[in-house]
Design an enzyme around this catalytic site. Structure first.
Site, PDB file in Angstrom:
ATOM      1  N   GLY B 222       0.792  -1.224   0.000  1.00 55.15           N
ATOM      2  CA  GLY B 222       0.000   0.000   0.000  1.00 55.15           C
ATOM      3  C   GLY B 222       0.825   1.275   0.000  1.00 55.15           C
ATOM      4  O   GLY B 222       2.004   1.261  -0.361  1.00 55.15           O
ATOM      5  N   ASP B 250       4.169   6.004 -10.627  1.00 57.01           N
ATOM      6  CA  ASP B 250       3.876   7.239 -11.367  1.00 57.01           C
ATOM      7  C   ASP B 250       2.364   7.495 -11.382  1.00 57.01           C
ATOM      8  O   ASP B 250       1.923   8.650 -11.323  1.00 57.01           O
ATOM      9  CB  ASP B 250       4.409   7.140 -12.795  1.00 57.01           C
ATOM     10  CG  ASP B 250       5.904   6.840 -12.822  1.00 57.01           C
ATOM     11  OD1 ASP B 250       6.611   7.284 -11.887  1.00 57.01           O
ATOM     12  OD2 ASP B 250       6.365   6.164 -13.757  1.00 57.01           O
TER      13      ASP B 250
END
Lengths: 307, 307
Positions: B222, B250
């Site tokens: 996470g 990204d």
């Protein structure tokens, strides 16, 4: 002047790394980039030996522009015809062992329009500034059939311009009926193309299909020349060389072209082919030859003539 | 509008082959070629999610032209500044196992003139069409020092434009004194950059140097968000995904930018970052996200808040 045609010219990218590890990420230490393909290497070696050369063939897209820029940088005059899509690239990884791992792009699919443009452009070159020798070199782009080279051979022969065909497989056999002056497979290409086990059977098979003079390179074992009018010459170096064999066959083809251009005897042409290809082995990059190496190596060439 | 800066943009070339064999020659089956670099991937993911984006950074030579053409093809507006020499390339070999072997070119050596040109061009963009968020992404070209990003952060902050800095090592630490709004290292980059073993010590170290909000991505475990005003949020997906993790970070950075642009709460921004990055894993190529995947995945995001 020697005009070479490289229908499947490439951008050759070489990366130097310490060690190649499968499924790892590598920081490339050195990057080399050059226009490549057999006819470009041939022209480059011939130019290094003082011959006047012009490079023809096909190039397309940004990669084609990179090929053109490199030819300009190296001072090799060029008349390249358009290709559909991008020219192909090759990526070669050289590690500290000196061995190479190579990736060859397939290149974009071509159509008959591209063949027609190449034939038209080469014909224009043959007419506007007739070369003393025309060399047709290497593979054809995907989708271009072997009749491309056959058409160019027919046009050159009709103008009395001698043709050296340095190709293998279909691009070679498809062009043989047009009777190129010299074909130059290496020994394994000869076997693969003709399906014949022995060199003499392979040469006979090419002759049946239309070949005239046949030159067969055989790595460190030398080069064999079978003149159109009969006989068999074999030349070899009296010692082994270590180095980079890439481009050695192209340097031998360059000597064949220079010999035709200069009207050399078969024996002199074959001696030069050995010395030029051996000198190419001493260079790190394909298409390079040092004339001083050629001069020195010529003294170590042995020649045998068989009747 | 989100403006991204990729100082070290690359041309990413990917080859598909059946199996990689060291010191062998490979016929490449598939060739993919795309403009790459973290800021380009971020902009591409944000655009796929409906954000307005502009791509800045540096590109040079024929490879730079190839990068520009690909951005045009993908409809990503660009304002690239000149680089000395050629932009770098990456070559990735993907075999049938699905694993990748990567070769990263070093790129040409840059000088202060190149940094000045980039800073001037980005300043001009900030003034002529002020973005709602500025993202500075990825490594710097060889020879460009980290003060490049620091100067841009200072200029953006002086204009009240929030800055997200997604970099690691010197380009990150050199820019921290200019106090970017968000920094987004992944967990291993945080450890490497700060030398701290635990996440909280790493975040504290960045804070001491000037960081404000810190977002730490941790792969399948996470993403953690440490808001400037204190606290700690952790979000994760309730199931594991298989796919291509390249570009997932990204896409998370894209969600952070979109959240700042849209004035989302920290919790909503973090949930989006999980869903966008998970959606990126499902795509074969970095910089792609399917909004339908994001919609579906948002329901599987768990969020924990620590005081």
């Amino acid at each position: 002047m020697i005009l070479t045609v490289t229908a499947n010219a490439a951008l050759d990218i070489t990366y130097g790394i310490p060690e190649l590890r499968v499924h790892a990420s590598h920081r490339v230490r050195q990057v080399w980039q050059r226009a490549g393909g057999k006819g470009i290497n041939l022209a480059s070696a011939a130019a290094a030996m003082g011959c006047e050369v012009v490079v023809a063939g096909c190039a397309g897209g940004q990669t084609g522009t990179q090929i053109e820029h490199d030819l300009d940088r190296r001072g090799l005059p060029r008349h390249l015809s358009p290709l559909r899509g991008e020219s192909r690239r090759t990526v070669t990884i050289v590690d500290e062992s000196g061995d190479a791992t190579v990736f060859n792009e397939p290149g974009a699919l071509q159509d008959t329009g591209v063949v027609d443009a190449l034939v038209t452009d080469v014909t224009h070159l043959l007419d506007s500034r007739p070369p003393r020798v025309l060399a047709l070199c290497g593979s054809l782009p995907t989708g271009m059939d072997g009749h491309c080279y056959r058409r160019i051979v027919e046009i050159a022969e009709s103008r009395g311009i001698p043709v050296v065909l340095d190709a293998t497989g279909a691009p070679l056999t498809d062009a043989l009926p047009a009777r190129p002056d010299v074909v130059k497979p290496n020994r394994s290409e000869l076997a693969t193309t003709t399906g014949q086990q022995t060199m003499s059977d392979g040469v006979a098979s090419l002759r049946d299909a239309g070949a005239r003079t046949v030159v067969v390179s055989d790595g460190a074992a030398g080069i064999h020349l079978f003149p159109e009018d009969g006989g068999h010459l074999h030349a070899f170096l009296d010692h082994t060389l270590s180095g980079n064999p890439t481009g050695a066959g192209d340097a031998a083809a360059a000597a064949v072209c220079a010999g035709i251009d200069g009207g050399w005897s078969s024996a002199d042409l074959l001696r030069a082919a050995i010395a030029w290809s051996a000198a190419a082995v001493l260079q790190p990059t394909a298409g390079e030859v040092d004339p001083a190496d050629v001069e020195r190596l010529l003294a170590s060439v042995h020649l045998k003539e068989f009747s």
